[in-house]
Design an enzyme around this catalytic site. Structure first.
Site, mmCIF file in Angstrom:
data_model
loop_
_atom_site.group_PDB
_atom_site.id
_atom_site.type_symbol
_atom_site.label_atom_id
_atom_site.label_comp_id
_atom_site.label_asym_id
_atom_site.label_seq_id
_atom_site.Cartn_x
_atom_site.Cartn_y
_atom_site.Cartn_z
ATOM 1 C CG ASN A 39 119.842 -5.680 36.056
ATOM 2 O OD1 ASN A 39 120.780 -6.198 36.650
ATOM 3 N ND2 ASN A 39 119.897 -4.451 35.594
ATOM 4 C CD GLU A 41 119.812 -2.946 31.309
ATOM 5 O OE1 GLU A 41 120.582 -2.513 30.427
ATOM 6 O OE2 GLU A 41 119.541 -2.326 32.346
ATOM 7 C CB CYS A 50 113.524 -6.515 37.524
ATOM 8 S SG CYS A 50 113.023 -4.876 36.956
ATOM 9 C CD GLU A 52 113.877 -6.463 42.142
ATOM 10 O OE1 GLU A 52 114.292 -6.562 40.967
ATOM 11 O OE2 GLU A 52 113.851 -5.386 42.747
ATOM 12 C CB CYS A 83 110.256 -1.462 39.064
ATOM 13 S SG CYS A 83 109.813 -3.120 38.484
ATOM 14 C CB CYS A 86 109.959 -6.025 41.055
ATOM 15 S SG CYS A 86 110.848 -6.554 39.581
HETATM 16 N N1 THU Z 1 116.125 -2.975 37.983
HETATM 17 C C1 THU Z 1 116.057 -4.165 38.646
HETATM 18 O O1 THU Z 1 116.558 -5.191 38.177
HETATM 19 N N2 THU Z 1 115.430 -4.178 39.841
HETATM 20 C C2 THU Z 1 114.959 -3.088 40.488
HETATM 21 O O2 THU Z 1 114.455 -3.209 41.595
HETATM 22 C C3 THU Z 1 115.041 -1.759 39.857
HETATM 23 C C4 THU Z 1 115.528 -1.756 38.452
HETATM 24 C C5 THU Z 1 116.849 -2.943 36.703
HETATM 25 C C6 THU Z 1 116.020 -2.889 35.472
HETATM 26 C C7 THU Z 1 116.997 -2.291 34.475
HETATM 27 O O3 THU Z 1 117.776 -3.336 33.911
HETATM 28 C C8 THU Z 1 117.906 -1.408 35.313
HETATM 29 O O4 THU Z 1 117.696 -1.818 36.665
HETATM 30 C C9 THU Z 1 117.627 0.075 35.177
HETATM 31 O O5 THU Z 1 116.274 0.343 35.385
#
Ligand code: THU
Length: 130
Positions: A39, A41, A50, A52, A83, A86
């Site tokens: 991920n 941000e 994310c 994925e 999520c 994804c």
């Molecule tokens: N996140 C992912 O990268 N993948 C997931 O399957 C769930 C959430 C990340 C997004 C964000 O940077 C952090 O987790 C908190 O939501």
């Protein structure tokens, strides 16, 4: 290197200063190649991506589009489910019975499939009359 090891290694590179929640994803394709993502941000929160999504972008950039299986890992009490967005992104490139493993750093794994993650998925067949 196992899919788990690949996902765990790339998770270390996650850029998650806002949530402090690092996620790593590894996907194996029909050719056996493995692509990874973490991920990333952003201070403008909705611009974050994310793990994925990163792995899928790397796969497509390399000229591949068939996900055989995926592995997602995070330091959470229970294996973290992808999520909604994804799930749709994974479904674009995977068969319904493709295996997705969700894992915690301490070794707990939950095995699921694309179909179970996204029942009733929107697909190209829903646009047949368009
Ligand atoms: N996140 C992912 O990268 N993948 C997931 O399957 C769930 C959430 C990340 C997004 C964000 O940077 C952090 O987790 C908190 O939501």
């Amino acid at each position: 290197m196992t899919l788990r090891a690949a996902a765990q290694a790339v998770r270390d590179n996650a850029y998650a200063p806002y949530s402090n929640f690092k996620v790593g994803a590894a996907i194996q394709t029909s050719t056996g190649a493995v692509f990874v993502g973490c991920n990333v941000e952003n201070v403008a929160y909705p611009e974050g991506t994310c793990a994925e999504a990163g792995a899928i972008a790397a796969m497509v950039a390399a000229g591949e589009i068939r996900i055989e299986c995926a592995y997602v890992i995070a330091d959470s009490p229970d294996p973290v489910p992808p999520c909604g967005g994804c799930r749709q992104k994974l479904a674009e490139f995977a068969a319904k019975d493709a295996r997705v493993t969700l894992a915690t750093l301490d070794g707990t794994e939950r095995h699921t499939t694309i179909k179970d993650l996204l029942p009733g998925a929107f697909g190209a067949d829903h646009m047949d009359r368009a």
